[in-house]
Design a protein around this motif. Structure first.
Motif, PDB file in Angstrom:
ATOM      1  N   GLY A  94       0.810  -1.212   0.000  1.00 29.76           N
ATOM      2  CA  GLY A  94       0.000   0.000   0.000  1.00 29.76           C
ATOM      3  C   GLY A  94       0.841   1.258   0.000  1.00 29.76           C
ATOM      4  N   SER A  95       0.159   2.357  -0.320  1.00 28.43           N
ATOM      5  CA  SER A  95       0.786   3.675  -0.263  1.00 28.43           C
ATOM      6  C   SER A  95      -0.299   4.656   0.168  1.00 28.43           C
ATOM      7  CB  SER A  95       1.355   4.035  -1.645  1.00 28.43           C
ATOM      8  OG  SER A  95       2.076   5.250  -1.575  1.00 28.43           O
ATOM      9  N   VAL A  96      -0.011   5.424   1.219  1.00 21.46           N
ATOM     10  CA  VAL A  96      -1.014   6.363   1.759  1.00 21.46           C
ATOM     11  C   VAL A  96      -0.380   7.727   2.003  1.00 21.46           C
ATOM     12  CG1 VAL A  96      -2.471   4.598   2.855  1.00 21.46           C
ATOM     13  CG2 VAL A  96      -0.550   5.580   4.139  1.00 21.46           C
ATOM     14  N   ASN A  97      -1.236   8.758   2.037  1.00 19.33           N
ATOM     15  CA  ASN A  97      -0.778  10.111   2.358  1.00 19.33           C
ATOM     16  C   ASN A  97      -0.010  10.107   3.681  1.00 19.33           C
ATOM     17  OD1 ASN A  97      -2.392  11.140   0.251  1.00 19.33           O
ATOM     18  ND2 ASN A  97      -4.141  11.443   1.613  1.00 19.33           N
ATOM     19  N   ALA A  98       1.130  10.793   3.694  1.00 17.82           N
ATOM     20  CA  ALA A  98       1.879  10.949   4.940  1.00 17.82           C
ATOM     21  C   ALA A  98       1.504  12.270   5.625  1.00 17.82           C
ATOM     22  CB  ALA A  98       3.378  10.906   4.658  1.00 17.82           C
ATOM     23  N   GLU A  99       1.861  12.368   6.893  1.00 17.68           N
ATOM     24  CA  GLU A  99       1.486  13.530   7.714  1.00 17.68           C
ATOM     25  C   GLU A  99       2.118  14.827   7.214  1.00 17.68           C
ATOM     26  OE1 GLU A  99       3.601  11.228   8.437  1.00 17.68           O
ATOM     27  OE2 GLU A  99       5.269  11.966   9.674  1.00 17.68           O
TER      28      GLU A  99
ATOM     29  N   ASP B 202       2.459  15.654   3.965  1.00 21.32           N
ATOM     30  CA  ASP B 202       2.087  15.845   2.560  1.00 21.32           C
ATOM     31  C   ASP B 202       1.471  17.250   2.393  1.00 21.32           C
ATOM     32  OD1 ASP B 202       1.556  15.350  -0.103  1.00 21.32           O
ATOM     33  OD2 ASP B 202      -0.278  14.208   0.291  1.00 21.32           O
ATOM     34  N   LEU B 203       2.291  18.247   2.686  1.00 19.56           N
ATOM     35  CA  LEU B 203       1.786  19.623   2.824  1.00 19.56           C
ATOM     36  C   LEU B 203       1.304  20.204   1.497  1.00 19.56           C
ATOM     37  CD1 LEU B 203       4.531  20.905   5.291  1.00 19.56           C
ATOM     38  CD2 LEU B 203       2.174  20.216   5.828  1.00 19.56           C
ATOM     39  N   ASN B 204       1.848  19.722   0.387  1.00 16.92           N
ATOM     40  CA  ASN B 204       1.396  20.241  -0.919  1.00 16.92           C
ATOM     41  C   ASN B 204      -0.013  19.795  -1.272  1.00 16.92           C
ATOM     42  OD1 ASN B 204       3.731  21.684  -1.616  1.00 16.92           O
ATOM     43  ND2 ASN B 204       4.762  19.794  -2.253  1.00 16.92           N
ATOM     44  N   TYR B 205      -0.520  18.768  -0.567  1.00 18.48           N
ATOM     45  CA  TYR B 205      -1.829  18.214  -0.941  1.00 18.48           C
ATOM     46  C   TYR B 205      -2.789  18.145   0.240  1.00 18.48           C
ATOM     47  CZ  TYR B 205       0.538  17.478  -5.272  1.00 18.48           C
ATOM     48  OH  TYR B 205       1.231  17.716  -6.440  1.00 18.48           O
ATOM     49  N   GLY B 206      -2.638  19.085   1.186  1.00 15.67           N
ATOM     50  CA  GLY B 206      -3.679  19.261   2.191  1.00 15.67           C
ATOM     51  C   GLY B 206      -3.380  18.798   3.594  1.00 15.67           C
ATOM     52  N   ALA B 207      -2.161  18.291   3.851  1.00 15.60           N
ATOM     53  CA  ALA B 207      -1.877  17.826   5.214  1.00 15.60           C
ATOM     54  C   ALA B 207      -2.012  18.979   6.210  1.00 15.60           C
ATOM     55  CB  ALA B 207      -0.472  17.235   5.284  1.00 15.60           C
ATOM     56  N   PRO B 208      -2.649  18.723   7.355  1.00 17.64           N
ATOM     57  CA  PRO B 208      -2.786  19.772   8.374  1.00 17.64           C
ATOM     58  C   PRO B 208      -1.482  19.941   9.153  1.00 17.64           C
ATOM     59  CG  PRO B 208      -3.734  17.728   9.166  1.00 17.64           C
ATOM     60  CD  PRO B 208      -3.250  17.447   7.767  1.00 17.64           C
ATOM     61  N   ALA B 209      -1.375  21.022   9.920  1.00 22.13           N
ATOM     62  CA  ALA B 209      -0.156  21.275  10.699  1.00 22.13           C
ATOM     63  C   ALA B 209       0.069  20.146  11.705  1.00 22.13           C
ATOM     64  CB  ALA B 209      -0.286  22.615  11.416  1.00 22.13           C
ATOM     65  N   ASP B 210      -1.006  19.609  12.246  1.00 23.76           N
ATOM     66  CA  ASP B 210      -0.891  18.504  13.202  1.00 23.76           C
ATOM     67  C   ASP B 210      -1.789  17.362  12.721  1.00 23.76           C
ATOM     68  OD1 ASP B 210      -0.850  16.714  15.251  1.00 23.76           O
ATOM     69  OD2 ASP B 210      -1.638  18.095  16.774  1.00 23.76           O
ATOM     70  N   ALA B 211      -1.184  16.285  12.265  1.00 21.36           N
ATOM     71  CA  ALA B 211      -1.965  15.163  11.712  1.00 21.36           C
ATOM     72  C   ALA B 211      -2.057  14.007  12.702  1.00 21.36           C
ATOM     73  CB  ALA B 211      -1.345  14.690  10.398  1.00 21.36           C
ATOM     74  N   SER B 212      -1.796  14.279  13.971  1.00 20.44           N
ATOM     75  CA  SER B 212      -1.811  13.177  14.940  1.00 20.44           C
ATOM     76  C   SER B 212      -3.231  12.682  15.218  1.00 20.44           C
ATOM     77  CB  SER B 212      -1.119  13.586  16.237  1.00 20.44           C
ATOM     78  OG  SER B 212      -1.784  14.706  16.789  1.00 20.44           O
ATOM     79  N   GLY B 213      -4.228  13.540  15.015  1.00 21.50           N
ATOM     80  CA  GLY B 213      -5.614  13.108  15.223  1.00 21.50           C
ATOM     81  C   GLY B 213      -6.163  12.417  13.975  1.00 21.50           C
ATOM     82  N   TRP B 214      -7.376  11.918  14.107  1.00 23.26           N
ATOM     83  CA  TRP B 214      -7.953  11.113  13.019  1.00 23.26           C
ATOM     84  C   TRP B 214      -9.003  11.841  12.199  1.00 23.26           C
ATOM     85  CZ3 TRP B 214      -6.664   6.445  11.013  1.00 23.26           C
ATOM     86  CH2 TRP B 214      -5.802   5.638  11.749  1.00 23.26           C
ATOM     87  N   GLU B 215      -9.276  13.105  12.529  1.00 24.14           N
ATOM     88  CA  GLU B 215     -10.317  13.826  11.796  1.00 24.14           C
ATOM     89  C   GLU B 215      -9.868  14.027  10.350  1.00 24.14           C
ATOM     90  OE1 GLU B 215     -13.916  15.289  11.201  1.00 24.14           O
ATOM     91  OE2 GLU B 215     -13.247  14.528  13.144  1.00 24.14           O
TER      92      GLU B 215
ATOM     93  N   VAL C  14     -13.235  16.050  -1.050  1.00 26.50           N
ATOM     94  CA  VAL C  14     -13.048  14.652  -0.633  1.00 26.50           C
ATOM     95  C   VAL C  14     -12.378  14.615   0.748  1.00 26.50           C
ATOM     96  CG1 VAL C  14     -11.859  12.489  -1.163  1.00 26.50           C
ATOM     97  CG2 VAL C  14     -12.874  13.817  -3.002  1.00 26.50           C
ATOM     98  N   PRO C  15     -12.955  13.874   1.712  1.00 24.88           N
ATOM     99  CA  PRO C  15     -12.276  13.729   3.012  1.00 24.88           C
ATOM    100  C   PRO C  15     -10.985  12.943   2.834  1.00 24.88           C
ATOM    101  CG  PRO C  15     -14.544  12.894   3.092  1.00 24.88           C
ATOM    102  CD  PRO C  15     -14.213  13.118   1.650  1.00 24.88           C
ATOM    103  N   LYS C  16      -9.865  13.489   3.355  1.00 24.28           N
ATOM    104  CA  LYS C  16      -8.573  12.792   3.219  1.00 24.28           C
ATOM    105  C   LYS C  16      -7.964  12.578   4.597  1.00 24.28           C
ATOM    106  CE  LYS C  16      -5.580  14.046  -0.026  1.00 24.28           C
ATOM    107  NZ  LYS C  16      -4.811  14.878  -0.993  1.00 24.28           N
ATOM    108  N   GLN C  17      -7.412  11.403   4.761  1.00 23.34           N
ATOM    109  CA  GLN C  17      -6.676  11.072   5.973  1.00 23.34           C
ATOM    110  C   GLN C  17      -5.178  11.270   5.706  1.00 23.34           C
ATOM    111  OE1 GLN C  17      -6.041  10.812   9.410  1.00 23.34           O
ATOM    112  NE2 GLN C  17      -8.087   9.896   9.183  1.00 23.34           N
ATOM    113  N   PHE C  18      -4.451  11.771   6.694  1.00 26.73           N
ATOM    114  CA  PHE C  18      -2.996  11.903   6.579  1.00 26.73           C
ATOM    115  C   PHE C  18      -2.385  11.077   7.700  1.00 26.73           C
ATOM    116  CE2 PHE C  18      -4.803  15.384   4.294  1.00 26.73           C
ATOM    117  CZ  PHE C  18      -4.004  15.469   3.171  1.00 26.73           C
ATOM    118  N   PHE C  19      -1.591  10.082   7.327  1.00 25.08           N
ATOM    119  CA  PHE C  19      -1.106   9.104   8.295  1.00 25.08           C
ATOM    120  C   PHE C  19       0.243   9.488   8.887  1.00 25.08           C
ATOM    121  CE2 PHE C  19      -4.209   6.469   6.141  1.00 25.08           C
ATOM    122  CZ  PHE C  19      -4.683   5.649   7.146  1.00 25.08           C
TER     123      PHE C  19
END
Ligand SMILES: C[S@@+](CC[C@H](N)C(=O)[O-])C[C@H]1O[C@@H](n2cnc3c(N)ncnc32)[C@H](O)[C@@H]1O
Length: 212
Positions: free
Chosen positions: A137-142, A144-157, A164-169
């Motif tokens: 697999g390949s998933v968005n990393a925490e 991934d600032l060019n494509y919407g990653a938030p400043a703090d991706a530790s939560g699951w929202e 489209v809702p996106k998760q950043f892992f």
């Protein structure tokens, strides 16, 4: 329009979602070299227009490809008539028998859910994999600032990006999804240039543990 199925379908209809970066052929090649291959069963999750399916078919795998976008699925079916194509959400794939797959490939298709949905998706893939089967697999990393990653991706929202809702892992979040059903074989941070600007992702290989 706020149904991800419709948004993806519209993107494919406009030709906006059909890029390829040969992820499976490059990073995945070493893992595929160790996998069964010829004549064995592979699942391409969120197959898009069928790029990964085509690579798997070329290696001799029997391929089942799934999508939530009917437009993408039709394009994939036209490109790869030898594969079986199913309209199915990865969180519930009733058409696919338990323990029937030797390999599951999920390229950028598992980062659209909250915590419960993510756990459900990884558990559903585990259900259809044979014990010892491989998940690539390949998933968005925490970061991934060019494509919407938030400043703090530790939560699951999930973050809404272009509707489209996106998760950043973070790695702990990804490991928490794998822990129950998989043995982690490889986890690496990498950069994809698929969309132009650098995109930060986690690539991972994991083996389905025997059911307890
Ligand atoms: C970034 S695209 C990647 C497509 C393809 N794997 C590739 O690499 O070219 C993400 C894909 O995941 C699909 N997808 C989104 N949510 C999904 C879900 N819940 N179940 C299955 N596929 C989903 C989308 O329709 C889209 O085709």
């Amino acid at each position: 329009m706020n149904d991800p199925r419709q948004i993806w379908d519209q993107r494919y209809g406009l030709g906006q979602a059909s890029l390829a970066d040969n992820w499976l052929e490059h990073w995945g090649a070493a893992w595929l070299a160790h996998a069964h291959g010829q004549g064995y069963q592979a699942l391409d999750i969120g197959c898009g227009n069928g790029h990964e399916s085509a690579a798997l078919l070329a290696l001799g795998w029997q391929v089942t490809a799934t999508e939530i976008s009917p437009t993408a699925l039709a394009a994939a079916e036209e490109r790869n008539p030898a594969a079986r194509h199913l309209l199915a959400d990865v969180r519930t794939m009733p058409e696919i028998a338990s323990a029937s797959m030797d390999l599951a490939v999920a390229h950028l298709s598992l980062h659209y859910f909250d915590q419960a949905g993510s756990l459900q998706a990884f558990a559903e893939i585990a259900r259809v994999l044979k014990p010892g089967g491989l998940l690539l697999g390949s998933v968005n990393a925490e970061d991934d600032l060019n494509y919407g990653a938030p400043a703090d991706a530790s939560g699951w929202e999930p973050v809404l990006v272009d509707g489209v809702p996106k998760q950043f892992f973070t790695s702990p979040k990804l490991l928490s999804c794998l822990r129950q059903h998989y043995e982690l074989l490889e986890l690496r941070k990498s950069i994809s240039l698929r969309y132009g600007a650098p995109k930060s992702v986690w690539d991972f290989a994991a083996r389905r543990l025997p059911p307890t």
